[in-house]
Design a protein around this motif. Structure first.
Motif, PDB file in Angstrom:
ATOM      1  N   ARG A 135      12.562  50.455  11.427  1.00 32.37           N
ATOM      2  CA  ARG A 135      13.813  50.121  10.749  1.00 32.37           C
ATOM      3  C   ARG A 135      13.838  48.685  10.244  1.00 32.37           C
ATOM      4  N   ASP A 136      13.347  47.749  11.034  1.00 33.94           N
ATOM      5  CA  ASP A 136      13.387  46.337  10.659  1.00 33.94           C
ATOM      6  C   ASP A 136      12.057  45.828  10.126  1.00 33.94           C
ATOM      7  N   LEU A 137      11.166  46.743   9.777  1.00 33.22           N
ATOM      8  CA  LEU A 137       9.864  46.379   9.236  1.00 33.22           C
ATOM      9  C   LEU A 137       9.713  47.037   7.866  1.00 33.22           C
ATOM     10  N   PRO A 138       9.893  46.294   6.773  1.00 32.22           N
ATOM     11  CA  PRO A 138       9.846  46.878   5.427  1.00 32.22           C
ATOM     12  C   PRO A 138       8.427  47.172   4.980  1.00 32.22           C
ATOM     13  N   GLY A 139       7.858  48.229   5.547  1.00 34.59           N
ATOM     14  CA  GLY A 139       6.504  48.588   5.196  1.00 34.59           C
ATOM     15  C   GLY A 139       6.162  49.970   5.707  1.00 34.59           C
ATOM     16  N   MET A 140       4.887  50.365   5.533  1.00 35.67           N
ATOM     17  CA  MET A 140       4.436  51.688   5.914  1.00 35.67           C
ATOM     18  C   MET A 140       3.019  51.598   6.476  1.00 35.67           C
ATOM     19  N   VAL A 141       2.608  52.681   7.164  1.00 34.00           N
ATOM     20  CA  VAL A 141       1.306  52.659   7.817  1.00 34.00           C
ATOM     21  C   VAL A 141       0.740  54.060   7.920  1.00 34.00           C
ATOM     22  N   ALA A 149       6.188  44.053   3.475  1.00 33.77           N
ATOM     23  CA  ALA A 149       6.735  43.098   2.510  1.00 33.77           C
ATOM     24  C   ALA A 149       7.104  41.802   3.217  1.00 33.77           C
ATOM     25  N   LEU A 150       6.815  40.674   2.576  1.00 35.08           N
ATOM     26  CA  LEU A 150       7.201  39.381   3.104  1.00 35.08           C
ATOM     27  C   LEU A 150       8.669  39.109   2.819  1.00 35.08           C
ATOM     28  N   PRO A 151       9.352  38.361   3.665  1.00 40.43           N
ATOM     29  CA  PRO A 151      10.782  38.095   3.439  1.00 40.43           C
ATOM     30  C   PRO A 151      11.013  37.353   2.123  1.00 40.43           C
ATOM     31  N   GLN A 152      12.061  37.757   1.402  1.00 40.84           N
ATOM     32  CA  GLN A 152      12.391  37.081   0.148  1.00 40.84           C
ATOM     33  C   GLN A 152      12.801  35.635   0.390  1.00 40.84           C
ATOM     34  N   SER A 153      13.309  35.329   1.572  1.00 40.12           N
ATOM     35  CA  SER A 153      13.660  33.953   1.899  1.00 40.12           C
ATOM     36  C   SER A 153      12.424  33.057   1.919  1.00 40.12           C
ATOM     37  N   CYS A 154      11.240  33.672   2.037  1.00 41.80           N
ATOM     38  CA  CYS A 154       9.989  32.916   2.071  1.00 41.80           C
ATOM     39  C   CYS A 154       9.324  32.862   0.700  1.00 41.80           C
ATOM     40  N   THR A 210       9.636  35.530  12.282  1.00 39.89           N
ATOM     41  CA  THR A 210       8.525  36.460  12.489  1.00 39.89           C
ATOM     42  C   THR A 210       9.058  37.885  12.549  1.00 39.89           C
ATOM     43  N   TYR A 211       8.186  38.817  12.255  1.00 44.04           N
ATOM     44  CA  TYR A 211       8.507  40.227  12.440  1.00 44.04           C
ATOM     45  C   TYR A 211       8.200  40.625  13.885  1.00 44.04           C
ATOM     46  N   ALA A 212       9.048  41.480  14.429  1.00 43.80           N
ATOM     47  CA  ALA A 212       8.823  41.971  15.789  1.00 43.80           C
ATOM     48  C   ALA A 212       7.703  42.999  15.793  1.00 43.80           C
ATOM     49  N   ALA A 213       7.086  43.176  16.944  1.00 42.26           N
ATOM     50  CA  ALA A 213       6.018  44.173  17.081  1.00 42.26           C
ATOM     51  C   ALA A 213       6.566  45.566  16.779  1.00 42.26           C
ATOM     52  N   PRO A 214       5.767  46.416  16.138  1.00 44.24           N
ATOM     53  CA  PRO A 214       6.253  47.767  15.833  1.00 44.24           C
ATOM     54  C   PRO A 214       6.488  48.576  17.095  1.00 44.24           C
ATOM     55  N   GLY A 256      12.265  58.190   5.682  1.00 43.21           N
ATOM     56  CA  GLY A 256      12.874  57.019   6.292  1.00 43.21           C
ATOM     57  C   GLY A 256      12.227  55.717   5.903  1.00 43.21           C
ATOM     58  N   GLY A 257      11.183  55.762   5.082  1.00 40.55           N
ATOM     59  CA  GLY A 257      10.494  54.549   4.648  1.00 40.55           C
ATOM     60  C   GLY A 257      10.798  54.212   3.207  1.00 40.55           C
ATOM     61  N   ALA A 258       9.947  53.380   2.630  1.00 38.66           N
ATOM     62  CA  ALA A 258      10.149  52.937   1.255  1.00 38.66           C
ATOM     63  C   ALA A 258       9.982  54.070   0.259  1.00 38.66           C
ATOM     64  N   ALA A 259       9.163  55.062   0.596  1.00 38.20           N
ATOM     65  CA  ALA A 259       8.899  56.163  -0.325  1.00 38.20           C
ATOM     66  C   ALA A 259       8.609  57.443   0.451  1.00 38.20           C
ATOM     67  N   ARG A 260       9.145  58.538  -0.039  1.00 38.21           N
ATOM     68  CA  ARG A 260       8.830  59.866   0.498  1.00 38.21           C
ATOM     69  C   ARG A 260       7.902  60.534  -0.502  1.00 38.21           C
ATOM     70  N   THR A 261       6.687  60.877  -0.046  1.00 37.40           N
ATOM     71  CA  THR A 261       5.673  61.415  -0.947  1.00 37.40           C
ATOM     72  C   THR A 261       5.179  62.750  -0.428  1.00 37.40           C
ATOM     73  N   CYS A 262       4.969  63.672  -1.358  1.00 37.61           N
ATOM     74  CA  CYS A 262       4.434  64.986  -1.009  1.00 37.61           C
ATOM     75  C   CYS A 262       3.216  65.274  -1.870  1.00 37.61           C
ATOM     76  N   ASP A 263       2.132  65.647  -1.218  1.00 33.90           N
ATOM     77  CA  ASP A 263       0.946  66.164  -1.899  1.00 33.90           C
ATOM     78  C   ASP A 263       0.920  67.675  -1.725  1.00 33.90           C
ATOM     79  N   ALA A 264       0.551  68.381  -2.764  1.00 32.31           N
ATOM     80  CA  ALA A 264       0.404  69.828  -2.690  1.00 32.31           C
ATOM     81  C   ALA A 264      -0.914  70.221  -3.342  1.00 32.31           C
ATOM     82  N   GLY A 265      -1.549  71.271  -2.790  1.00 35.71           N
ATOM     83  CA  GLY A 265      -2.825  71.697  -3.344  1.00 35.71           C
ATOM     84  C   GLY A 265      -3.363  72.916  -2.643  1.00 35.71           C
ATOM     85  N   GLN A 266      -4.674  72.970  -2.527  1.00 36.97           N
ATOM     86  CA  GLN A 266      -5.377  74.070  -1.864  1.00 36.97           C
ATOM     87  C   GLN A 266      -6.393  73.499  -0.891  1.00 36.97           C
TER      88      GLN A 266
END
Length: 365
Positions: A135-141, A149-154, A210-214, A256-266
């Motif tokens: 929630r408090d970490l603007p990123g994905m893994v 993302a780095l803070p805009q204040s920086c 600093t960002y808190a540990a995930p 719940g993140g910056a982007a919801r992505t779906c891949d579809a195929g075979q």
């Protein structure tokens, strides 16, 4: 068990690293000759790799106890007005003389003005393999990719056609779709590395905080049978009948993140991709494509562009601009997939995220 050697001792175990340490920092000219690299062991036993950011625990979690080589670029913007990179760091682990793993840490601003990040970056870092960092970490893994993302204040607010300034980490040259038993461990290690790296960059740039540990991460997305009546798990989105023979399974990531992505195929191989980018500082990477990425697409709200292999559509929501994309990942027999799916996808997605209903009108041939 023998105690694990510190990362600096593992680096010093390599004769090249020892020579570099004895000679001091080595500057290598790049491009116009303004950015220097330092290679091997960082100054004696006081610095951690990648701008004094990655702790021994983070490095060991990702690389184990192998010998390491580190190449680190000084963190600063280039002299060109169009330069968006601050620098990068590369860590390679070796078993004997054989390279086994390599991670590349980059610091750069996402680009929407020149179109550098409109295709390759979302394919790797907004893929259906990714989950939200927290929630408090603007990123994905994922198990092989991470960004924060780095803070805009920086680093300042991105321009109208720009994006966030991010730290990203790529483990390996390609984001392979194969699933492995150790993916969960690598996902946790990547999350730890990206937070450490971002905090080190914040410190190196002279900023505070600093960002808190995930915390506990969501499970990594997996492939499953595709439901044509709710394509990619979106209620009300029906897959047109003519595409059902060649799209059999799907994978959805990023809820719940910056982007919801779906891949579809075979056979668990992506052939098409749909994505909804809800983070306003990330959706800016599509600015160039919205302006000149194909024929103009109008709607009751918002605007977009469509080409045979990709469509992008932008709409203003309560949280800011949201961009939806529909694209083919490889050349398939679904040549009309993009135009067939775009109107229904935009309508269903805007309703799903609470942005109201939007009707899209495709351009006439």
């Amino acid at each position: 068990m023998a105690p694990r050697r510190s990362w600096i001792r593992r680096v010093l175990g390599h004769r090249t690293a020892v020579a570099v340490t004895a000679a001091g920092l080595v500057g290598v000219l790049l491009g116009a000759g303004t950015v220097a690299w330092r290679t091997g062991a960082l100054p004696l036993a006081t610095s951690d790799p990648c701008w004094d950011s990655l702790s021994e625990g983070s490095v060991s979690a990702l690389f184990g106890d192998r010998r390491l080589e580190v190449e680190e670029q000084e963190l600063r913007r280039g002299p060109s007005v169009a330069s968006l990179s601050y620098g990068q760091c590369r860590i390679t682990s070796y078993e004997g003389e054989r390279a086994r793993r390599q991670a590349i840490v980059r610091v750069h601003q996402l680009d929407g003005l020149y179109g550098k990040d409109g295709h390759a970056w979302p394919a790797e870092f907004l893929s259906s393999r990714m989950v939200a960092l927290g929630r408090d970490l603007p990123g994905m893994v994922s198990a092989t990719r991470a960004w924060l993302a780095l803070p805009q204040s920086c680093v300042g607010r991105p321009g109208r056609m720009g994006g966030a300034t991010v730290v990203d980490v790529a483990l390996g040259e390609h984001d392979f779709d194969a699933e492995f038993d150790f993916d969960r461990e690598d996902q946790a290690a990547m999350a730890r590395v990206i937070v450490d790296a971002a905090n080190g960059v914040i410190r190196d740039l002279g900023c505070t905080g600093t960002y808190a540990a995930p915390g506990k991460l969501p499970d990594l997305p997996t492939w499953g049978d595709l439901r044509p009546d709710s394509f990619c798990g979106v209620k009300g989105l029906e897959l047109p009948a003519r595409h059902r023979k060649w799209l059999e399974n799907s994978r959805v990531g990023g809820d719940g993140g910056a982007a919801r992505t779906c891949d579809a195929g075979q056979d668990q191989r992506a052939r098409v991709r749909v994505s909804t980018v809800v983070d306003p500082t990330v959706s800016g990477i599509y600015s160039l494509q919205l302006r000149s990425g194909g024929a103009a697409v109008d709607g009751t709200r918002g605007h977009g562009a469509i080409s045979p292999n990709r469509a992008v559509y932008r709409v203003e929501c309560q949280t800011g601009p949201v961009v939806m994309t529909v694209e083919t990942v490889d050349r398939t027999d679904g040549a009309d997939f993009v135009k067939d799916l775009l109107p229904g996808y935009v309508r269903a997605e805007t309703e799903r995220i609470g942005c109201g209903s939007v009707d899209v009108e495709l351009p006439t041939p």
